[in-house]
Scaffold this motif. Structure first.
Motif, short mmCIF file in Angstrom:
data_model
loop_
_atom_site.label_atom_id
_atom_site.label_comp_id
_atom_site.label_asym_id
_atom_site.label_seq_id
_atom_site.Cartn_x
_atom_site.Cartn_y
_atom_site.Cartn_z
N LEU A 85 -59.25 50.90 -61.61
CA LEU A 85 -59.53 52.42 -61.20
C LEU A 85 -59.04 52.31 -59.48
CD1 LEU A 85 -62.83 53.39 -62.67
CD2 LEU A 85 -60.61 54.50 -63.13
N PRO A 96 -66.17 53.43 -61.74
CA PRO A 96 -66.64 54.15 -62.88
C PRO A 96 -67.87 54.78 -62.25
CG PRO A 96 -66.26 51.79 -63.74
CD PRO A 96 -66.23 51.81 -62.17
N ILE A 101 -67.39 58.65 -63.84
CA ILE A 101 -66.89 58.32 -65.16
C ILE A 101 -68.04 57.93 -66.02
CG2 ILE A 101 -65.53 56.81 -66.48
CD1 ILE A 101 -63.38 56.94 -63.93
N SER A 139 -64.48 62.97 -68.02
CA SER A 139 -64.80 62.82 -66.50
C SER A 139 -63.50 62.37 -65.76
CB SER A 139 -65.94 61.77 -66.43
OG SER A 139 -67.18 62.25 -66.96
N MET A 140 -62.82 61.59 -66.33
CA MET A 140 -61.45 61.15 -65.68
C MET A 140 -60.73 62.27 -65.50
SD MET A 140 -59.91 58.46 -64.41
CE MET A 140 -60.11 57.08 -65.08
N GLY A 160 -66.26 63.10 -57.02
CA GLY A 160 -66.63 62.05 -58.10
C GLY A 160 -68.23 61.93 -58.18
N ILE A 248 -55.52 53.91 -66.98
CA ILE A 248 -56.69 55.00 -67.38
C ILE A 248 -57.38 54.51 -68.70
CG2 ILE A 248 -57.17 57.32 -68.04
CD1 ILE A 248 -55.13 58.04 -66.04
N SER A 251 -59.52 51.17 -68.33
CA SER A 251 -60.51 51.28 -67.64
C SER A 251 -61.33 52.25 -68.33
CB SER A 251 -60.24 51.95 -66.18
OG SER A 251 -59.56 53.20 -66.34
N GLY A 252 -61.04 52.97 -68.95
CA GLY A 252 -62.07 53.95 -69.66
C GLY A 252 -62.63 53.39 -70.80
#
Length: 343
Positions: A85, A96, A101, A139-140, A160, A248, A251-252
């Motif tokens: 991220l 996160p 996130i 959220s992202m 965020g 993305i 990381s997700g």
């Protein structure tokens, strides 16, 4: 001549850094096995590990090790997710937790668990990860939408954090007013803990986390090019759109897996990548990616040891302990960036 000396010095520093992390990991694994409400001797630990019929086997394998292995896997996953991220947003305090996130993943997962458990339906590990991933991606999506409107990265982080607070507030409301007594116990999970993880969960998280880590390692070269700017990366043959999507998704997946099994854990994804850059004095992905994995494991094992033993038999949430050690690192990074920007 000087260049060769510098390269040897860098190689020695890198080898020393990984050796220190490996030694710290081994020492913390040993300390986490020994320490607890029932303190074990070295001989009792070996009996528990290598003699299944031993009276200490249940404590070592099904109480201590079943907590240590997830701390290693999920700690590494969380730190690596933070690094990805930070690469994506070009901001050292992106993570996160700070981008909300983890809170988004927690919200969708809580609603999903309540919806299923209230009908007497068990929620499997795959469903936990899927629900967390959906929440993380939602959220992202909000963060990305805001990033197109807000150019200042400090404002993006603030937005965020606000998203995180909103998701956490809704999650707390949902959990507090749940009818089923088993669902109310989600409150402990929502604070962050490795306590309720079982070996069958470990197998699933390993099947998700390890391939994601390997995929991130293979992205080392594109990440290195991307750190030098999008134009440079494109000239090096990097497909920027696909590359950003990969960052993305990876990381997700990593942050979703952490939230699914241990709840939201704060500041690890921000603090550890920065600490690893300071330790190795480099930002090269081929060094920092494995360093983040090892560093995240060490950090979470250390914090979990404190969470279990500081006020035994009472146990702190892992997120409370990581915040104590991780938040000062975030403050330091922010002050340093402000100082550099003022020059």
């Amino acid at each position: 001549m000087k260049q060769g000396t510098g390269e040897r010095h860098t190689a020695r520093r890198t080898a020393l850094g990984f050796a220190l992390l490996a030694l710290a990991l081994i020492a913390l694994i040993f300390c986490n096995i020994i320490a607890g409400s029932t303190k074990l001797t070295v001989s009792e630990v070996f009996d528990g590990l290598f003699r299944p019929q031993s009276e200490f086997s249940a404590i070592v394998l099904h109480v201590r090790m079943v907590r240590i292995v997830p701390a290693i896997l999920l700690g590494g996953a969380l730190a690596l997710s933070g690094f990805l991220l930070q690469t994506f947003f070009a901001n050292p305090i992106a993570g996160p937790f700070t981008l909300g996130i983890s809170s988004g993943a927690k919200l969708v997962l809580s609603v999903t668990m309540i919806a299923f458990l209230s009908r007497g339906v068990a929620v499997g590990s795959v469903m936990l990860i899927a629900a967390s991933f959906v929440g993380a991606m939602l959220s992202m999506g909000f963060v990305l939408a805001i990033s197109y409107k807000v150019r200042r990265m400090s404002m993006l982080i603030i937005c965020g954090v606000m998203i995180g607070y909103i998701c956490s507030a809704v999650t707390e409301f949902v959990i507090r007013f749940a009818d089923d007594s088993n669902i109310v116990k989600l409150h402990d999970w929502a604070m962050g803990s490795f306590a309720s993880i079982k070996w069958e969960n470990v197998a699933v998280m390993a099947a998700v986390v390890i391939p994601a880590m390997i995929a991130a390692f293979f992205l080392s070269k594109p990440i290195g090019a991307y750190q030098l700017g999008e134009v440079y990366a494109e000239n090096m043959g990097v497909n920027i759109r696909l590359f950003r999507i990969a960052l993305i998704l990876l990381s997700g997946v990593l942050s979703a897996c952490v939230t699914a099994f241990a709840g939201p854990i704060s500041f690890v994804g921000v603090a550890v990548p920065h600490l690893m850059r300071r330790l190795f004095r480099t930002a090269k992905p081929i060094v920092i990616i494995p360093a983040c994995i090892l560093g995240g494991a060490v950090f979470c094992l250390f914090c979990d040891l404190i969470a279990r033993t500081a006020f035994a038999p009472n146990e702190l949430s892992i997120s409370s302990v990581t915040a104590v050690f991780g938040a000062p690192v975030v403050i330091f990074v922010m002050l340093r960036r402000q100082k550099e920007g003022a020059r």
